[in-house]
Design an enzyme around this catalytic site. Structure first.
Site, short mmCIF file in Angstrom:
data_model
loop_
_atom_site.label_atom_id
_atom_site.label_comp_id
_atom_site.label_asym_id
_atom_site.label_seq_id
_atom_site.Cartn_x
_atom_site.Cartn_y
_atom_site.Cartn_z
N CYS A 153 0.83 -1.20 0.00
CA CYS A 153 0.00 0.00 0.00
C CYS A 153 0.86 1.25 0.00
O CYS A 153 2.02 1.21 0.38
CB CYS A 153 -0.89 0.04 1.25
SG CYS A 153 -2.08 -1.31 1.29
N GLY A 175 0.14 0.04 -4.92
CA GLY A 175 -1.17 -0.57 -4.76
C GLY A 175 -2.07 -0.19 -5.90
O GLY A 175 -2.20 1.00 -6.21
N ASN A 227 -0.17 1.29 5.64
CA ASN A 227 0.71 0.44 4.83
C ASN A 227 1.43 -0.49 5.79
O ASN A 227 2.15 -0.03 6.66
CB ASN A 227 1.72 1.33 4.07
CG ASN A 227 2.82 0.54 3.39
OD1 ASN A 227 3.90 1.07 3.18
ND2 ASN A 227 2.58 -0.71 3.07
N GLY A 228 1.23 -1.78 5.63
CA GLY A 228 1.89 -2.74 6.51
C GLY A 228 0.96 -3.88 6.86
O GLY A 228 -0.04 -4.11 6.18
N TYR A 280 12.84 -4.26 -4.79
CA TYR A 280 11.71 -4.30 -5.72
C TYR A 280 10.63 -3.24 -5.48
O TYR A 280 10.16 -2.62 -6.42
CB TYR A 280 11.07 -5.69 -5.68
CG TYR A 280 9.78 -5.77 -6.46
CD1 TYR A 280 9.79 -5.75 -7.85
CD2 TYR A 280 8.56 -5.84 -5.81
CE1 TYR A 280 8.61 -5.79 -8.57
CE2 TYR A 280 7.37 -5.89 -6.53
CZ TYR A 280 7.40 -5.87 -7.90
OH TYR A 280 6.24 -5.92 -8.62
N CYS A 304 12.64 -12.93 5.09
CA CYS A 304 12.23 -13.82 3.99
C CYS A 304 13.44 -14.53 3.39
O CYS A 304 13.28 -15.51 2.66
CB CYS A 304 11.43 -13.07 2.94
SG CYS A 304 12.16 -11.54 2.40
FE1 SF4 Z 1 10.53 -7.29 3.74
FE2 SF4 Z 1 11.13 -9.88 3.58
FE3 SF4 Z 1 11.06 -8.65 5.97
FE4 SF4 Z 1 8.80 -9.07 4.59
S1 SF4 Z 1 10.14 -10.64 5.49
S2 SF4 Z 1 9.38 -7.19 5.67
S3 SF4 Z 1 9.50 -8.82 2.46
S4 SF4 Z 1 12.48 -8.25 4.27
#
Ligand code: SF4
Length: 464
Positions: A11, A37, A111-112, A251, A445
């Site tokens: 967002c 978004g 946003n979040g 990204y 991630c």
């Molecule tokens: Fe960003 Fe990855 Fe952390 Fe999600 S898990 S906030 S995509 S770095």
């Protein structure tokens, strides 16, 4: 990133205080934030007494007409563009959310993603709160409303003290603009000034568009109360480790934005240069998957003194949805948006630069389109490490099943996509491209070390 496979953006938030055309400025601000978004857009404006609002499904230019904005007078406005990460893609979940309570109107854009939303919502419902929508954002509004007896500013502090997870918020009442970032600062947010007024936005590219002057980034854990007396900054919580989402630099954020003074375009180019060090693949053609791979591809080609070719051409006139080919037709869906340049690629050894691979399905289709051009070899390098763990902080890959790198080796992924070789940027290479300390980032991630937990129903190190 391949358009059709996501993760799609989350967002974008924007707010203006102290400009006679606040709603119109917000409209332009949202234009600049459209990449964050594309499902719905909304604006709420106030002339100090009366609040007007409009939101609908679709892109900013589809949602707002000149007449709509004419009917939204005032010096104060907030706006929101949404891609759903929680709550379904329905008008009822479009933001900003507005509630009227005890003679006061409160609007909020978020946003979040809140990681304790489930428990909070259950508790609020048991205490009698009635929710209109399924998105977690509404919880914050209810928490503020419940604590208004403390006074408005205290109620905001109290409410935000109860929520956990990622939030960059713009909020407003009839006469005040509020901006807030969670204590770990997962999502970006900046403050600007314009002709004596104030602007807050997810990214600096929105300040640029309306020719506002960048003042500073909103700090993690900071709340700004902006009214006729100016900007009041409150930091109610003890400082904690920051966890800025590094994927913003890979990204999400627009390349012309700066975050904490670091230009996103420059960082993406350095990711390409790091890739060139780690994977000096011997090829004839270096090309990106446009547009998101463009910047790392420039950095890669520059570092290796190779020309950069645009081996896939993007059709800029395709909307978000188009009629899919019927089953009796060939699957040419991918070529609607991107088409390879056969004359350039035929009989060549090709290296494709990509910013990330999430599910792998679209990369596979696009690589097939390249191979159909009669290339000799096709290799790929990716400007971040493999996504092995889900995100619970507002990005739309929230289960391991969605991630191809979760259970597959790099060799298996290369085989699935149809590549002769595949290389991912190392975590060290990625960090080095940002020129920022590793400890400043959320990297969950990639490494599974979640900076904020537990997530409702999951333990901190086992969020699968
Ligand atoms: Fe960003 Fe990855 Fe952390 Fe999600 S898990 S906030 S995509 S770095």
């Amino acid at each position: 990133m391949t358009d059709l496979e996501g993760p799609r953006d989350h967002c974008g938030v924007f707010g203006v205080y102290g400009h006679e055309d606040a709603a119109k400025l917000t409209y332009f601000g949202l234009y600049a934030l459209q990449h964050r978004g594309q499902e719905s857009a909304g604006i709420v404006a106030s002339d100090g007494k009366k609040i007007s609002e409009y939101k609908s499904m679709g892109l900013v230019h589809d949602v707002f007409k000149e007449e709509t904005l004419e009917r939204m007078p005032g010096h104060l406005a907030i706006g929101h563009v949404r891609y759903s990460t929680t709550g379904s893609s329905l008008l009822i979940n479009a933001q900003p959310f507005t509630v009227r309570h005890a003679g006061r109107t409160i609007s909020l854009g978020h946003n979040g993603n809140l990681i304790n939303a489930h428990g909070l919502r259950k508790r609020l419902e048991q205490e009698g709160s009635i929710f209109q929508a399924s998105s977690d954002t509404e919880i914050i509004v209810h928490l503020i409303a419940k604590n208004l007896w403390l006074g408005f500013e205290e109620a905001v502090v109290k409410a935000l003290g109860m929520v956990k997870g990622a939030y960059s918020l713009t909020m407003m009442t009839e006469d005040m603009l509020i901006a807030a970032r969670d204590p770990k600062g997962f999502r970006p947010m900046c403050l600007g000034s314009l002709n004596g007024g104030w602007v807050v936005a997810s990214e600096t590219c929105a300040l640029d568009l309306i020719e506002a002057e960048y003042v500073r980034d909103v700090e993690p854990g900071e709340i700004l109360f902006i009214d006729k007396n100016g900007v009041k900054s409150v930091k109610p919580w003890p400082e904690t480790r920051s966890a800025f989402c590094i994927f913003e630099y890979i990204y999400f954020a627009r390349p012309d934005s700066n975050i904490y003074g670091h230009n996103v375009y420059a960082i993406r180019k350095r990711q390409g240069a790091e890739l060139a060090k780690e994977y000096p693949v011997d090829v004839d053609v270096v090309m990106p998957f446009p547009d998101s791979g463009n910047y790392a591809a420039l950095g890669y080609a520059e570092a290796r003194s190779m020309p950069l070719d645009l081996g896939m051409i993007r059709n800029h006139y395709v909307g978000r949805t188009f009629i899919q080919p019927s089953q009796t037709m060939r699957d040419f869906g991918v070529r609607v948006k991107l088409n390879p340049v056969k004359a350039l690629l035929k009989d060549k050894r090709v290296l494709v630069i990509e910013d990330s691979i999430i599910r792998g399905t679209t990369a596979r289709t696009r690589i097939k389109a390249i191979k159909d051009c009669g290339v000799k070899e096709v290799h790929m390098v990716v400007s971040c490490p493999p996504h092995r763990f889900p995100c619970y902080y507002g990005i739309d890959f929230s289960s391991r099943g969605e991630l191809i790198a979760c259970d597959n080796s790099v060799e298996d992924i290369a085989k699935y996509i149809g590549l002769d070789s595949l290389g991912y940027l190392s975590l060290d290479g990625l960090i080095s491209s940002t020129k920022v300390e590793k400890e400043w980032f959320c990297l969950a991630c990639f490494d599974g070390d979640y900076p904020e937990g537990p997530i409702d129903g999951l333990s901190k190190h086992c969020m699968e």
